[in-house]
Scaffold this motif. Structure first.
Motif, PDB file in Angstrom:
ATOM      1  N   ASN A 140     -35.211  -0.317  45.002  1.00 21.54           N
ATOM      2  CA  ASN A 140     -34.984  -0.495  46.337  1.00 21.54           C
ATOM      3  C   ASN A 140     -35.566   1.026  47.133  1.00 21.54           C
ATOM      4  OD1 ASN A 140     -33.293  -2.875  45.812  1.00 21.54           O
ATOM      5  ND2 ASN A 140     -31.917  -1.333  44.946  1.00 21.54           N
ATOM      6  N   PRO A 141     -36.427   0.346  48.265  1.00 24.58           N
ATOM      7  CA  PRO A 141     -36.990   1.554  48.903  1.00 24.58           C
ATOM      8  C   PRO A 141     -36.069   2.225  49.965  1.00 24.58           C
ATOM      9  CG  PRO A 141     -37.784  -0.652  49.668  1.00 24.58           C
ATOM     10  CD  PRO A 141     -36.791  -0.883  48.780  1.00 24.58           C
ATOM     11  N   VAL A 142     -35.103   2.833  49.670  1.00 26.27           N
ATOM     12  CA  VAL A 142     -33.982   3.618  50.522  1.00 26.27           C
ATOM     13  C   VAL A 142     -34.702   4.687  51.327  1.00 26.27           C
ATOM     14  CG1 VAL A 142     -32.211   2.676  49.084  1.00 26.27           C
ATOM     15  CG2 VAL A 142     -33.234   5.046  48.784  1.00 26.27           C
ATOM     16  N   SER A 143     -34.482   4.743  52.389  1.00 27.90           N
ATOM     17  CA  SER A 143     -34.847   5.881  53.304  1.00 27.90           C
ATOM     18  C   SER A 143     -34.339   6.947  53.238  1.00 27.90           C
ATOM     19  CB  SER A 143     -34.790   5.251  54.941  1.00 27.90           C
ATOM     20  OG  SER A 143     -33.476   5.128  55.283  1.00 27.90           O
ATOM     21  N   TYR A 146     -34.409   9.468  47.327  1.00 27.77           N
ATOM     22  CA  TYR A 146     -33.385   8.960  46.407  1.00 27.77           C
ATOM     23  C   TYR A 146     -34.008   7.779  45.625  1.00 27.77           C
ATOM     24  CZ  TYR A 146     -29.652  11.160  48.639  1.00 27.77           C
ATOM     25  OH  TYR A 146     -28.838  12.085  49.098  1.00 27.77           O
ATOM     26  N   ASN A 148     -33.616   4.687  43.549  1.00 28.90           N
ATOM     27  CA  ASN A 148     -32.660   3.601  43.903  1.00 28.90           C
ATOM     28  C   ASN A 148     -33.089   2.204  43.088  1.00 28.90           C
ATOM     29  OD1 ASN A 148     -31.251   1.181  45.044  1.00 28.90           O
ATOM     30  ND2 ASN A 148     -30.125   2.460  46.213  1.00 28.90           N
ATOM     31  N   SER A 150     -31.841  -1.687  41.315  1.00 31.24           N
ATOM     32  CA  SER A 150     -30.919  -2.726  40.917  1.00 31.24           C
ATOM     33  C   SER A 150     -31.178  -3.279  39.721  1.00 31.24           C
ATOM     34  CB  SER A 150     -30.614  -3.590  42.208  1.00 31.24           C
ATOM     35  OG  SER A 150     -30.087  -3.139  43.236  1.00 31.24           O
ATOM     36  N   THR A 286     -26.564  -1.182  41.106  1.00 32.87           N
ATOM     37  CA  THR A 286     -27.301  -0.360  41.667  1.00 32.87           C
ATOM     38  C   THR A 286     -27.079   0.985  41.422  1.00 32.87           C
ATOM     39  OG1 THR A 286     -27.502  -2.177  43.485  1.00 32.87           O
ATOM     40  CG2 THR A 286     -28.249   0.182  44.051  1.00 32.87           C
ATOM     41  N   VAL A 287     -28.184   1.844  40.900  1.00 28.29           N
ATOM     42  CA  VAL A 287     -27.788   3.216  40.626  1.00 28.29           C
ATOM     43  C   VAL A 287     -28.946   4.063  41.411  1.00 28.29           C
ATOM     44  CG1 VAL A 287     -28.177   4.875  38.482  1.00 28.29           C
ATOM     45  CG2 VAL A 287     -27.363   2.588  38.215  1.00 28.29           C
ATOM     46  N   TRP A 288     -28.022   5.176  41.970  1.00 31.31           N
ATOM     47  CA  TRP A 288     -28.924   6.128  42.950  1.00 31.31           C
ATOM     48  C   TRP A 288     -28.857   7.259  42.003  1.00 31.31           C
ATOM     49  CZ3 TRP A 288     -29.144   5.743  48.481  1.00 31.31           C
ATOM     50  CH2 TRP A 288     -28.776   4.559  49.040  1.00 31.31           C
ATOM     51  N   HIS A 289     -30.100   8.017  42.426  1.00 31.27           N
ATOM     52  CA  HIS A 289     -30.288   9.350  41.910  1.00 31.27           C
ATOM     53  C   HIS A 289     -31.401  10.169  43.050  1.00 31.27           C
ATOM     54  CE1 HIS A 289     -31.130  12.920  39.524  1.00 31.27           C
ATOM     55  NE2 HIS A 289     -30.027  12.442  38.679  1.00 31.27           N
TER      56      HIS A 289
END
Lengths: 293, 479
Positions: A140-143, A146, A148, A150, A286-289
């Protein structure tokens, strides 16, 4: 050439005892009960185990125990095992055809088609096991800085009420998509036509499918479905065979927020299923880093 | 010099950007009704001053809103070319950006959250959410739900008070992008930004009936959920209410998505970067006064570093600034309502009664309004209510573990499954842990991050369905 003591024509056949499939074994109902099963024409066929609420609870325990290791298998390995089920069914083809004729009152040619479709359905879902994650998951292309992602994960223990009028193809069509992604299943077989389900269990038991991944109960829907629907350790409920009880079972499932797949007014079990029976039994994680040096 | 402490001068954001009406009607079919006979007063939780009176929609009002939404769905919104639908959402997103400061101040006034959070998190994310889903409107054929996925119809949406405008955006943006129309009920204690959003819909010239806002309390919500004229129910709130809604919806044609409570575990391994971890723990539980369903309310710290982490954590919490939500330096604002404050106090008391030790920094609470100091409980076991129940307040329960297996087992030992955190410098351990946590969102070496492209939602009793990203479209499509 030696002589057999009894000519084939005079030999008494050995009948099968139809039992439950629970935790990888074939027990009778703990209640000691059974019920008579007749063919589509009303001829007596056999007795099937009449499972109790306690059998249903035991099945949930077995399914829960099997869940984490089954979900942890590689998708490739699950695919191999589902394909093996197809192989085992093909090997018992004559038996499935006869049971389908008995149960559904079909002619031989039509019964052959049903069995072929059931075998091919395992092959179909065997191919899905290692594709679902890419098709349904992604980055997921978070702004922000990070990473991210799923990924779909199995929801857990799924209680499956199999369609009563399609005791083999319908049954395979509801079990295979559930276990393909790593869920485990507690299945209530067709109440009037339970025999193909027990024979399928025998194929499952010889397919390297770990015990407890599929548990098959035969008996009364009215007795088995309510405790499964309200069971706190059941994560999802497939109401395919719930009939008129669908609404009350959905309401019972609400108490523990069990995921519910409602029955469709009419389902053509021969039609290509796509992902429609896979996605209802998946969770998205969903995993963020952070990304940085 | 040792006793000289650095002091902050007050830096309040101006209230002048906000103009409130004394009383608000309902927003139905593109216009505000006159205020209803029964009104509820919404107060500023930081000083208990009345802000405005809002209407209480009854069954007849709800029915009118659903009827308007149905007409708009059939005659205008669903037949509209998808690209045009998307352009309305882009417009809305832009107006939210333009009126961002006004929305932020209003949100902080009505909710009690610090202005730096409403200004930097809630409002920008709400605008981003509309911008993201606007772009989906004419691309649904590529979303993986078939060549021409159809909308459901009219969506009934009920949202909570913790992120009022942001939760509105999470609900309305994907519903509208997919061609549905909505009737939304904001929370009883935080209706004002939703009513300002209604004005924004008018400014955007959104066709009447596409968005309807009905204010009120639980009865209004029940009437909306039970209304037979809707095709979809979406709810964010407590697990208890979620169960009731699932029962109400059972046996109907309505599609249901629920985003419910949580009791998130924040796992800190012995090799974690401690400075970042402490920031993450603070952010995990004290962000938005802990009024966060995905809060990291259970700290699971590896035994060997527990003492060190607790020491640093208390140091850090001692420097948090609690007070005026409109002050730009405020870290912790007011508890949203007297009712919520009573619940937090009661649950914290069970922690003490059951033998846990509580600690809070020496901070002065304002004389008026609803306030609760950031609190850390140690000596907590898995059996304690404060380790099992969602407190929805600035209260952290600290537990310890020895092995990674134990950490995962404790983290998953809850009926919830919304969020979790993992702190470690070792990549393989992070991935191992994240893979075993039964939670919809896992933050590793960070916490409480949100983005419109990132699916959000729970496992187990934290609800079902996802909001955000491509996944969030499914909730509003007939698939």
């Amino acid at each position: 050439m030696s002589e057999f003591p009894v000519p084939a024509a005079a030999r008494l056949p050995v009948r099968k005892t139809y039992k439950l499939y629970l935790g990888g074994g074939f027990p009778r109902s703990e209640s000691g009960r059974s019920y008579p099963v007749t063919s589509a024409e009303g001829e007596p066929l056999a007795h099937a185990a009449l499972a109790s609420r306690k059998d249903a609870r035991d099945a949930v325990v077995a399914a829960r125990r099997a869940f984490a290791p089954w979900a942890a298998r590689t998708a490739y390995n699950r695919g191999q095992i589902l394909y093996r089920v197809a192989e085992m069914m093909e090997g018992r083809r004559a038996q499935f055809v006869q049971e389908t004729i008995d149960a559904e009152g079909l002619d031989t040619a039509r019964a052959e088609e049903v069995v072929s479709a059931a075998v091919d359905r395992w092959v179909y879902y065997a191919g899905w096991t290692d594709k679902v994650t890419q098709v349904l998951g992604g980055t997921n292309p978070v702004s922000g800085p990070y990473d991210n992602r799923s990924v779909p994960e199995p929801t857990g223990v799924v209680a499956v009420l199999a369609p009563p009028k399609s005791p083999l193809l319908g049954l395979v069509s509801v079990i295979a998509p559930v276990i393909a992604t790593g869920n485990t299943a507690v299945v209530v077989a067709s109440e009037p036509h339970p025999l193909p389900a027990v024979t399928l269990a025998e194929a499952l038991a010889t397919s390297d499918l770990p015990g407890g991944v599929v548990n098959i109960l035969t008996g009364r829907l009215a007795e088995l479905a309510p405790p499964l629907a309200s069971h706190a350790d059941v994560n999802a409920l497939d109401l395919a065979g719930a009939g008129e009880r669908a609404a009350e079972l959905e309401e019972a499932a609400a108490t523990t927020l069990t995921r519910v797949l409602r029955p469709r007014p009419s389902t053509d079990w021969a039609a290509a299923p796509g992902l429609s029976r896979i996605t209802p039994f998946l969770e998205t994680k969903t995993v963020w880093h952070p990304v940085g040096i | 010099m040792a006793d000289t402490t650095f002091a902050y001068a007050p830096a309040p954001e101006s209230r002048a950007v906000v103009s409130l009406r004394p009383a608000y009607g309902l927003f139905i079919d593109g216009a505000f009704t006159p205020p209803t006979e029964r009104l509820i007063t919404t107060v500023n939780p930081a000083d208990e001053e009345s802000l405005a009176e809002v209407s209480v929609a009854d069954e007849g009002d709800v029915d009118r809103a659903v009827t308007a939404a149905r007409r708009a769905f059939e005659q205008v919104w669903s037949p509209m070319p998808p690209a045009e639908r998307g352009k309305y959402l882009f417009r809305i997103s832009r107006i939210i950006q333009e009126r961002a400061r006004e929305l932020a101040v209003l949100e902080s006034l009505d909710n009690g959250k610090p202005i730096k959070e409403s200004r930097d998190v809630d409002i920008p994310l709400a605008a981003a959410h509309f911008f993201y889903y606007a772009g989906w409107a004419d691309k649904l054929a590529h979303a993986g739900f078939g060549a021409a996925p159809r909308p459901l119809g009219v969506a009934a949406q009920v949202i909570p008070w913790n992120f009022p405008l942001l939760m509105l955006a999470w609900k309305i943006a994907p519903a509208l992008a997919t061609g549905n129309t909505v009737v939304l009920k904001p929370a009883e204690t935080t209706p004002l930004t939703a009513l300002l959003f209604a004005e924004i819909c008018q400014q955007a010239e959104l066709p009447p009936g596409v968005v309807n806002i009905v204010t009120g309390a639980a009865d209004t919500g029940r009437a909306l959920i039970a209304h037979p004229g809707t095709d979809k129910v979406a709810f964010t709130g407590s697990t208890e209410v979620g169960r009731e809604i699932a029962r109400t919806v059972a046996g109907t044609r309505k599609k249901l998505t629920l985003e419910l409570g949580g009791k998130g575990a924040n796992i800190v391994y012995d090799d974690a970067p401690l400075d970042q971890a402490v920031e993450g723990i603070v952010n995990g539980i004290f962000f938005n006064q802990g009024h966060v369903c995905c809060a990291g309310s259970r700290l699971l710290v590896q035994e060997s570093i527990a003492e060190e982490v607790l020491h640093r954590l208390k140091e850090r919490v001692s420097r948090l600034r609690l007070g005026d939500p409109l002050d730009k330096n405020t870290d912790i604002g007011a508890i949203n309502s007297a009712e919520q404050l009573a619940r937090i106090r009661a649950l914290a008391q069970t922690g003490r009664d059951e033998g846990s030790q509580d600690w809070a920094p020496d901070c002065e609470l304002p004389a008026h309004g609803y306030w609760f100091a950031p609190t850390i409980f140690t000596g907590v076991t898995q059996a304690h209510r404060i380790a099992r129940e969602e407190i929805f307040g600035p209260v952290l329960s600290v537990l310890t573990f020895r092995t990674p297996d134990e950490a995962v087992e404790k983290a998953n030992n809850t009926p919830y499954g919304l969020s979790a955190g993992v702190w470690t410098e070792k990549g393989s351990r992070m991935l191992w842990t994240a893979g075993r946590l039964r939670a919809g969102v896992v933050w590793s070496n960070t916490f409480n991050k949100f983005d419109p492209t990132s699916p959000f939602g729970g496992y187990r009793e934290s609800g079902y369905g996802r909001e955000g990203g491509r996944h969030g479209l499914e909730a509003y499509l007939d698939v």
